[in-house]
Scaffold this motif. Structure first.
Motif, PDB file in Angstrom:
ATOM      1  N   ASN A  86      -5.758   2.779   0.238  1.00 37.82           N
ATOM      2  CA  ASN A  86      -6.228   1.907   1.672  1.00 37.82           C
ATOM      3  C   ASN A  86      -7.405   2.026   2.357  1.00 37.82           C
ATOM      4  OD1 ASN A  86      -6.020   4.505   2.793  1.00 37.82           O
ATOM      5  ND2 ASN A  86      -4.057   4.213   3.937  1.00 37.82           N
ATOM      6  N   PHE A 102       1.790  -4.020   8.353  1.00 43.30           N
ATOM      7  CA  PHE A 102       1.196  -5.193   8.019  1.00 43.30           C
ATOM      8  C   PHE A 102       2.086  -6.416   8.539  1.00 43.30           C
ATOM      9  CE2 PHE A 102       1.352  -8.800   4.604  1.00 43.30           C
ATOM     10  CZ  PHE A 102       0.365  -9.510   5.103  1.00 43.30           C
ATOM     11  N   GLY A 156      -2.156  -8.878   3.068  1.00 44.84           N
ATOM     12  CA  GLY A 156      -2.602  -7.754   3.807  1.00 44.84           C
ATOM     13  C   GLY A 156      -3.455  -6.971   2.544  1.00 44.84           C
ATOM     14  N   LYS A 199      -6.778  -3.224   6.182  1.00 43.51           N
ATOM     15  CA  LYS A 199      -6.288  -2.257   7.001  1.00 43.51           C
ATOM     16  C   LYS A 199      -7.299  -1.388   7.835  1.00 43.51           C
ATOM     17  CE  LYS A 199      -2.948   1.423   7.203  1.00 43.51           C
ATOM     18  NZ  LYS A 199      -3.715   2.501   7.584  1.00 43.51           N
ATOM     19  N   TYR A 206      -3.040  -2.135   2.050  1.00 40.34           N
ATOM     20  CA  TYR A 206      -1.815  -1.699   2.562  1.00 40.34           C
ATOM     21  C   TYR A 206      -0.978  -1.022   1.488  1.00 40.34           C
ATOM     22  CZ  TYR A 206      -2.722  -3.841   7.114  1.00 40.34           C
ATOM     23  OH  TYR A 206      -3.302  -4.110   8.348  1.00 40.34           O
ATOM     24  N   GLU A 227       3.321   1.146   4.011  1.00 44.12           N
ATOM     25  CA  GLU A 227       2.612   0.652   5.363  1.00 44.12           C
ATOM     26  C   GLU A 227       2.921  -0.755   5.633  1.00 44.12           C
ATOM     27  OE1 GLU A 227      -1.528   3.443   5.003  1.00 44.12           O
ATOM     28  OE2 GLU A 227      -1.211   1.643   3.885  1.00 44.12           O
TER      29      GLU A 227
END
Length: 286
Positions: A54, A18, A7, A105, A10, A14
């Motif tokens: 992010n 993911f 990911g 993301k 992230y 978060e």
């Protein structure tokens, strides 16, 4: 084939979002006709990478993320990452096959490098297409301009000459396989690049890989995965052999199992001259 799911962008709080994407990813393989047939050949691993921000770099903005996510200079602003950062993350693992799928993301669209498919978290429908690029080194079969590409390059499914004899799929044409030929318009260009089928391939905008792309993907799979899962007795070390004594020697293999068909197994007994010698006193013929 080990595929590491990562990911990008992230933050620590978060990780659950993911993890949900990563857990859903195998289904994209399973649902595809070609990848699903060989689904059991793939092993998916999740690598949790934590970013301070992010966002995606671009348009005057700069974010602190794990893999250097940024906006590419394409018409639609495809998302990209720094492949060196991905490979550095892979090298943190005890072992890997150099293959990664990266979910960004806040990214849009998708892109690919050799071994790395990058997909915006809201653009997961492009995942199989980008995997075709990253894993099979396949080219685009659409003619729509997305960015300045320069001259097209030859790929397993893209030819740079209109001559059927020079196409990577010349053997398909020679075999007169229905639907396979030379169709101009590929690699994001209307002229100067040819594809093997008129339409419908994943590498254009279809749902399934065409036969030429299927072959290219399977060749990559079997370069990485031996068709034999196990054998009895175990295979000797390189250069060594099995010594035949007074008792018969029984050989058995367990082969890999595609989803809906069996692999064929053939045995050969080689002439004596092909066998290495054991050397040493008391050695028997092999």
């Amino acid at each position: 084939v080990d595929v590491v799911v990562m990911g990008e962008g992230y933050q620590l709080n978060e990780m659950k979002a993911f993890a949900k994407l990563a857990d859903d990813l195998p289904d994209y393989f399973r649902r595809n006709r070609t990848l699903g047939e060989y689904y059991g050949y793939f092993n998916f691993l999740r690598a949790n990478l934590i970013s301070d921000d992010n966002g995606v770099d671009g348009f005057g903005r700069d974010y602190d993320t794990a893999l250097g996510g940024h906006t590419l200079s394409t018409i639609a602003g495809h998302v990209g990452i720094d492949p060196a950062e991905v490979r550095a993350a892979l090298d943190e693992l005890p072992e890997h096959d150099g293959l990664a799928i990266v979910f960004v993301k806040t990214g849009v669209m998708a892109s690919a490098h050799a071994g790395i498919a990058t997909v915006g978290a809201q653009s997961t429908g492009a995942l199989v297409h980008e995997w075709g690029h990253a894993f099979g080194l396949l080219g685009d079969e659409y003619a729509t301009t997305t960015h300045e590409r320069g001259l097209p390059s030859q790929r397993p499914n893209v030819a740079v000459s209109e001559s059927p004899e020079e196409a990577p799929w010349a053997h398909w044409i020679e075999a007169r396989v229905p639907g396979i030929g030379m169709y101009e318009g590929a690699a994001g260009q209307v002229r100067g690049a040819w594809k093997p089928t008129a339409s419908g391939c994943v590498m254009e905008s279809g749902e399934f890989f065409c036969r030429v792309c299927q072959e290219a993907l399977l060749l990559v799979i079997y370069r990485r995965v031996a068709g034999i899962e196990s054998c009895d007795p175990p295979a000797p070390e390189s250069g060594a052999g099995l010594i035949l004594g007074e008792e018969p020697l029984e050989l058995a293999v367990t082969v890999m199992r595609p989803a809906s068909h069996d692999l064929e197994v053939s045995w050969w007994v080689l002439p004596k001259g092909y066998a290495p010698t054991t050397g040493g006193a008391g050695a028997r013929e092999r």
